[in-house]
Enzyme design. Structure first.
Site, PDB file in Angstrom:
ATOM      1  CE  LYS A  90      -2.283  -0.889   3.826  1.00  0.00           C
ATOM      2  NZ  LYS A  90      -1.736  -2.187   4.273  1.00  0.00           N
ATOM      3  NE  ARG A  93       7.447  -2.775   5.583  1.00  0.00           N
ATOM      4  CZ  ARG A  93       6.149  -2.508   5.695  1.00  0.00           C
ATOM      5  NH1 ARG A  93       5.431  -2.270   4.620  1.00  0.00           N
ATOM      6  NH2 ARG A  93       5.573  -2.500   6.878  1.00  0.00           N
ATOM      7  NE  ARG A 137       6.786  -0.304   9.867  1.00  0.00           N
ATOM      8  CZ  ARG A 137       5.621  -0.177   9.241  1.00  0.00           C
ATOM      9  NH1 ARG A 137       5.572   0.392   8.051  1.00  0.00           N
ATOM     10  NH2 ARG A 137       4.515  -0.607   9.803  1.00  0.00           N
ATOM     11  NE  ARG A 170      -3.710  -1.137   9.866  1.00  0.00           N
ATOM     12  CZ  ARG A 170      -2.696  -0.539   9.228  1.00  0.00           C
ATOM     13  NH1 ARG A 170      -2.829   0.661   8.753  1.00  0.00           N
ATOM     14  NH2 ARG A 170      -1.553  -1.177   9.080  1.00  0.00           N
TER      15      ARG A 170
HETATM   16  P1  AMP Z   1       1.203   0.834   8.653  1.00  0.00           P
HETATM   17  O1  AMP Z   1       2.389   1.680   8.421  1.00  0.00           O
HETATM   18  O2  AMP Z   1      -0.001   1.268   7.832  1.00  0.00           O
HETATM   19  O3  AMP Z   1       1.484  -0.638   8.527  1.00  0.00           O
HETATM   20  O4  AMP Z   1       0.747   1.077  10.180  1.00  0.00           O
HETATM   21  C1  AMP Z   1       1.642   0.772  11.249  1.00  0.00           C
HETATM   22  C2  AMP Z   1       0.885   0.693  12.550  1.00  0.00           C
HETATM   23  O5  AMP Z   1       0.246   1.955  12.831  1.00  0.00           O
HETATM   24  C3  AMP Z   1      -0.247  -0.330  12.611  1.00  0.00           C
HETATM   25  O6  AMP Z   1       0.227  -1.648  12.880  1.00  0.00           O
HETATM   26  C4  AMP Z   1      -1.059   0.237  13.774  1.00  0.00           C
HETATM   27  O7  AMP Z   1      -0.407   0.012  15.015  1.00  0.00           O
HETATM   28  C5  AMP Z   1      -0.998   1.737  13.492  1.00  0.00           C
HETATM   29  N1  AMP Z   1      -2.066   2.150  12.560  1.00  0.00           N
HETATM   30  C6  AMP Z   1      -1.909   2.624  11.289  1.00  0.00           C
HETATM   31  N2  AMP Z   1      -3.095   2.920  10.722  1.00  0.00           N
HETATM   32  C7  AMP Z   1      -4.034   2.616  11.648  1.00  0.00           C
HETATM   33  C8  AMP Z   1      -5.452   2.668  11.656  1.00  0.00           C
HETATM   34  N3  AMP Z   1      -6.141   3.077  10.576  1.00  0.00           N
HETATM   35  N4  AMP Z   1      -6.094   2.271  12.782  1.00  0.00           N
HETATM   36  C9  AMP Z   1      -5.412   1.873  13.874  1.00  0.00           C
HETATM   37  N5  AMP Z   1      -4.080   1.762  13.936  1.00  0.00           N
HETATM   38  C10 AMP Z   1      -3.379   2.129  12.826  1.00  0.00           C
END
Ligand code: AMP
Length: 213
Positions: A13, A126, A155, A87
């Protein structure tokens, strides 16, 4: 055009959102990036969400919708691509209502489909360049040859235990979002496997099919 990119963690994404933003002049709105920036800057929000992110847990809906509302207000009438939001079903319902009130509904949702076994492999390999935000895969999308690998970030939520947990959270809480949004937003499912260019070509074709490219 207002888009949402949907799919499991590691589906690509972030990478595809960056490409879409660049190609179509969209603002890239990644909730994960917003939370990571808050953590780096040690803001009250950052302090509150640090452990949740490290464990691969979701940030509560009210906090997440709040930061998205603030960011959408900053974006104003500019077009955007959402990455990692919504999400949960309550986030999806909030978003549909919020955008309807602004008379600026989503034009399309693109759902990237990648099987779980590939996700684990992708995330464990990654790496991110903290200086540029560029996302690499050590095998399939390696950093430039002169990059010092020690400067790249693996990460904390891309470690095996957190990956497994994020996949569980995805199947329980996030997968149902697609059905919830589909009722309101033209939705296209894309095969997210293959090279970045192949996936991008499928995304472009899908957008053309829904009349957005
Ligand atoms: P990402 O970079 O999109 O994989 O997001 C990393 C982390 O941020 C996720 O594993 C959640 O802990 C938090 N996070 C990101 N987007 C959301 C969301 N829409 N709702 C809740 N937690 C989120």
């Amino acid at each position: 055009m207002r888009l949402a990119l949907f799919g499991p963690p590691g589906a690509g994404k972030g990478t595809q959102a960056k490409r879409l933003a660049h190609a179509h002049g969209l603002t890239h709105l990644s909730t994960g990036d917003l939370f990571r920036a808050a953590i780096r800057q040690k803001t009250p929000l950052g302090v509150r969400v640090t452990e949740l992110l490290a464990a691969g847990e979701l940030v509560p809906d009210d906090v997440t919708c709040g930061i998205v509302a603030d960011t959408l207000a900053e974006i104003g009438t500019r077009d955007f691509v959402l990455d990692g939001f919504p999400r949960t079903v309550p986030q999806a319902e909030w978003l549909v209502k919020h955008l309807a009130e602004a008379e600026a509904p989503l034009d399309a949702m693109i759902s990237l489909e990648v099987p779980d076994d590939q996700i684990v492999h992708r995330l464990s390999r990654r790496r991110t360049d903290p200086a540029t935000g560029e996302i690499y895969h050590l095998d399939f999308n390696p950093p430039p040859a002169d990059t010092d690998l020690a400067t790249l970030v693996h990460r904390s939520d891309d470690q095996p235990e957190a990956i497994q947990h994020r996949l569980e959270v995805y199947h329980e809480e996030t997968a149902p979002v697609e059905a919830a949004l589909r009722a309101h937003v033209p939705t296209v499912e894309i095969d997210g496997t293959g090279t970045l260019d192949e996936v991008q070509a499928r995304v472009d074709a899908a957008l053309a099919a829904v009349g957005e490219a």
